[in-house]
Design a protein around this motif. Structure first.
Motif, short mmCIF file in Angstrom:
data_model
loop_
_atom_site.label_atom_id
_atom_site.label_comp_id
_atom_site.label_asym_id
_atom_site.label_seq_id
_atom_site.Cartn_x
_atom_site.Cartn_y
_atom_site.Cartn_z
N VAL A 48 -7.99 31.16 74.85
CA VAL A 48 -5.98 31.33 74.48
C VAL A 48 -5.68 31.28 73.33
N ASN A 49 -5.40 29.95 72.46
CA ASN A 49 -5.80 29.64 71.34
C ASN A 49 -6.44 30.59 70.06
N PHE A 50 -7.26 30.86 70.61
CA PHE A 50 -7.73 32.70 69.54
C PHE A 50 -6.92 33.96 69.10
N THR A 51 -6.59 34.06 70.75
CA THR A 51 -6.02 35.17 71.27
C THR A 51 -4.32 34.50 70.60
N LEU A 57 0.89 36.11 70.54
CA LEU A 57 1.37 36.47 71.99
C LEU A 57 1.60 34.60 72.66
N ASP A 58 2.91 35.40 73.65
CA ASP A 58 3.33 34.06 73.80
C ASP A 58 1.97 33.71 74.56
N LYS A 59 2.51 32.01 75.04
CA LYS A 59 1.04 31.14 75.56
C LYS A 59 0.59 31.52 77.33
N LEU B 130 -11.31 41.48 62.72
CA LEU B 130 -10.26 41.70 61.56
C LEU B 130 -10.03 40.10 61.30
N ASN B 131 -9.47 39.23 61.95
CA ASN B 131 -10.25 37.55 61.34
C ASN B 131 -10.82 37.39 60.63
N GLN B 132 -12.11 37.22 61.06
CA GLN B 132 -13.40 36.90 60.48
C GLN B 132 -13.26 37.40 58.99
N VAL B 133 -13.18 39.09 59.04
CA VAL B 133 -12.50 39.47 57.72
C VAL B 133 -11.66 38.79 56.83
N ILE B 134 -11.10 38.90 57.43
CA ILE B 134 -9.52 38.26 56.48
C ILE B 134 -10.13 37.33 55.76
#
Lengths: 80, 192
Positions: A48-51, A57-59, B130-134
């Motif tokens: 969730v935190n990663f997304t 995104l909204d939680k 993309l996050n890994q690259v950035i």
């Protein structure tokens, strides 16, 4: 090719597996520091935190999307 | 070992999904199950033996599409690749599914809620790589201080704008025609 049972990521290289151990069914991102697999709540929270961090995104939406994804994965069948 | 009946059942299910993919790619998601049945040369009732509702058919199709497209992203993405290489890999996967993907992003708001979650999860695999690259480029201080979700949404916004308005930019595949220009200029926007 094996797919991580906890997040669905294909594991193509040794370094993709938890502790670099190709006999493990889960990936490096789903392992705790001691090599064991994260719990359902730990994994859900981290996804969730990663997304939210990567897609903004909204939680509530992020939680629903993550639950929807986890529901499909073998590691979490018992939680749905 | 699978029985002949099971093999036949799986083949019919696959045929329905393959045909639905083609029909939705060319007609959009308002295409009817009758159209899909006709295109697959099946009776209309056969569709509902395998998929109880249209929503279920769409969700199963998107889940299969998600697995396929995400497996390709994972295979193409390498941990130490450059931003240019990653963006090119993203576009090259989308080009393979361009017509369907274009319909999907244009009509996602009218699809069932569960389909929207499947769509988010398709994007999560892209944002993961993309996050890994950035993050690596941010450590090297070669990328401007922009929140990760803005970096990702700006890239997605750019390619989705070109896809949903492709008639403005290309007669054929808009991603094929504009791939190099989009990558080059997007990187100029975010790189120091």
């Amino acid at each position: 090719m094996k797919t991580c049972i906890a997040c669905g990521m294909p594991m193509k290289k040794e370094s993709d597996f938890a502790m670099g151990d190709t006999s493990k069914a889960y990936c490096i991102y789903c392992a705790k520091e001691d090599g064991s697999m994260q719990s359902f709540e730990e994994k859900k929270q981290s996804l969730v935190n990663f997304t939210i961090k990567t897609q903004g995104l909204d939680k509530a939406v992020a939680e629903k999307a993550v639950e929807n994804m986890m529901r499909q994965l073998p590691a979490w069948k018992a939680f749905f | 070992m699978k029985t002949k009946r099971q093999i036949q059942k799986e083949a019919t299910r696959k045929l329905i999904l393959d045909t639905a993919y083609q029909v939705y790619a060319s007609e959009g998601f308002s295409a009817t199950t009758n159209q899909i049945a006709r295109a697959a040369n099946l009776s209309h009732g056969t569709i509902f033996v395998h998929f109880p509702t249209v929503e279920n058919l769409i969700i199963c199709l998107l889940e299969r599409f998600g697995l396929e497209i995400n497996a390709q992203f994972h295979l193409l993405a390498e941990k130490d690749e450059s931003l240019e290489t990653f963006l090119a890999a993203h576009i090259s996967v989308l080009i393979r599914y361009e017509d369907f993907y274009k319909r999907l992003i244009s009509e996602i708001n009218v699809l069932p809620q569960e389909a929207k979650y499947v769509f988010i999860n398709i994007q999560s695999v892209v944002s993961f790589h993309l996050n890994q690259v950035i993050e690596r480029d941010q450590e090297k201080e070669t990328i401007k201080e922009i929140p990760m979700h803005i970096v990702f949404n700006s890239w997605l916004g750019l390619i989705h704008y070109y896809l949903t308005n492709s008639y403005l930019f290309a007669a054929g595949s808009v991603l094929t025609d504009h791939k190099d220009e989009l990558i080059l200029n997007y990187i100029k926007l975010i790189r120091k």
